[in-house]
Write a protein that holds these residues in place. Sequence first.
Motif, PDB file in Angstrom:
ATOM      1  N   GLU A  86      -3.469  15.709  -7.821  1.00 54.31           N
ATOM      2  CA  GLU A  86      -4.655  15.094  -8.059  1.00 54.31           C
ATOM      3  C   GLU A  86      -5.035  13.902  -8.158  1.00 54.31           C
ATOM      4  O   GLU A  86      -5.933  13.266  -7.633  1.00 54.31           O
ATOM      5  N   VAL A  87      -4.086  13.240  -8.852  1.00 56.91           N
ATOM      6  CA  VAL A  87      -4.195  11.644  -8.940  1.00 56.91           C
ATOM      7  C   VAL A  87      -4.049  11.050  -7.464  1.00 56.91           C
ATOM      8  O   VAL A  87      -4.822  10.000  -6.974  1.00 56.91           O
ATOM      9  N   LEU A  88      -3.236  11.704  -6.595  1.00 52.39           N
ATOM     10  CA  LEU A  88      -2.867  11.046  -5.255  1.00 52.39           C
ATOM     11  C   LEU A  88      -3.984  11.495  -4.661  1.00 52.39           C
ATOM     12  O   LEU A  88      -4.540  10.356  -3.748  1.00 52.39           O
TER      13      LEU A  88
ATOM     14  N   PHE B 168       0.781  -1.212   0.098  1.00 55.70           N
ATOM     15  CA  PHE B 168      -0.067  -0.088  -0.023  1.00 55.70           C
ATOM     16  C   PHE B 168       0.878   1.333   0.002  1.00 55.70           C
ATOM     17  O   PHE B 168       0.676   2.315  -0.538  1.00 55.70           O
ATOM     18  N   LEU B 169       1.984   1.334   0.568  1.00 54.52           N
ATOM     19  CA  LEU B 169       2.806   2.248   0.882  1.00 54.52           C
ATOM     20  C   LEU B 169       3.557   2.687  -0.650  1.00 54.52           C
ATOM     21  O   LEU B 169       3.375   3.861  -0.919  1.00 54.52           O
ATOM     22  N   VAL B 170       4.039   1.616  -1.239  1.00 60.98           N
ATOM     23  CA  VAL B 170       4.670   1.632  -2.423  1.00 60.98           C
ATOM     24  C   VAL B 170       3.588   2.301  -3.659  1.00 60.98           C
ATOM     25  O   VAL B 170       3.959   3.098  -4.289  1.00 60.98           O
ATOM     26  N   ILE B 171       2.386   1.682  -3.583  1.00 58.60           N
ATOM     27  CA  ILE B 171       1.421   2.290  -4.462  1.00 58.60           C
ATOM     28  C   ILE B 171       0.963   3.663  -4.254  1.00 58.60           C
ATOM     29  O   ILE B 171       0.855   4.324  -5.295  1.00 58.60           O
ATOM     30  N   THR B 172       0.889   3.842  -2.860  1.00 63.28           N
ATOM     31  CA  THR B 172       0.769   5.487  -2.629  1.00 63.28           C
ATOM     32  C   THR B 172       1.552   6.274  -3.308  1.00 63.28           C
ATOM     33  O   THR B 172       1.431   7.242  -3.738  1.00 63.28           O
ATOM     34  N   PHE B 173       3.213   5.912  -3.144  1.00 63.27           N
ATOM     35  CA  PHE B 173       3.994   6.709  -3.369  1.00 63.27           C
ATOM     36  C   PHE B 173       4.297   6.595  -4.991  1.00 63.27           C
ATOM     37  O   PHE B 173       4.402   7.778  -5.712  1.00 63.27           O
ATOM     38  N   TRP B 174       3.887   5.541  -5.837  1.00 61.82           N
ATOM     39  CA  TRP B 174       3.749   5.767  -7.262  1.00 61.82           C
ATOM     40  C   TRP B 174       2.708   6.608  -7.641  1.00 61.82           C
ATOM     41  O   TRP B 174       2.860   7.434  -8.755  1.00 61.82           O
ATOM     42  N   THR B 175       1.540   6.631  -6.985  1.00 62.31           N
ATOM     43  CA  THR B 175       0.661   7.377  -7.319  1.00 62.31           C
ATOM     44  C   THR B 175       0.862   8.944  -7.205  1.00 62.31           C
ATOM     45  O   THR B 175       0.454   9.688  -8.141  1.00 62.31           O
ATOM     46  N   GLY B 176       1.668   9.158  -6.113  1.00 62.38           N
ATOM     47  CA  GLY B 176       1.999  10.431  -5.878  1.00 62.38           C
ATOM     48  C   GLY B 176       2.948  10.957  -7.141  1.00 62.38           C
ATOM     49  O   GLY B 176       2.964  12.240  -7.133  1.00 62.38           O
ATOM     50  N   THR B 177       3.745   9.991  -7.804  1.00 59.73           N
ATOM     51  CA  THR B 177       4.576  10.557  -8.850  1.00 59.73           C
ATOM     52  C   THR B 177       3.686  11.097  -9.845  1.00 59.73           C
ATOM     53  O   THR B 177       4.188  11.863 -10.677  1.00 59.73           O
TER      54      THR B 177
END
Length: 126
Positions: free
Chosen positions: A94-96, A81-90
């Motif tokens: 708005e996407v995050l 979940f942490l990695v997916i959140t970081f990837w989404t943040g890149t």
Amino acid sequence: MMIVVTGTTFNIIGNYVLGFGKFGFPQLGLAGLGVARVIALYVFKNQNLRKYRIFQELHRVRLRILWELTRIIFWLRNRIFLVITFWTGTLGTEVLAAHQVVFQTIIVLFMVPLGSSYATTVRVGQ
């Protein structure tokens, strides 16, 4: 009784693997179901294989190992979940934000049936 449960479990796994052709085995259909049953019977009835005690300790729960597996699974789940959140943040703010909204909505939608099932379990127990 434990032999029946162990034999049934072994037979189910054998049926799945040989009948449907999983884990690299060929799909044998009904013949695979028969082969799985014969293998299970052979393993349980053969006197030469009994000395290896293949299924003797299968039914015992080892709490230390279970605890370690649970800890590893929770650790991996949280890291994913942490990695997916970081990837989404890149991808942008708005996407995050959209990811967080969807994630929280999924959690709320999951918790309502989960809480209802717990309440039902308690009521049935009473």
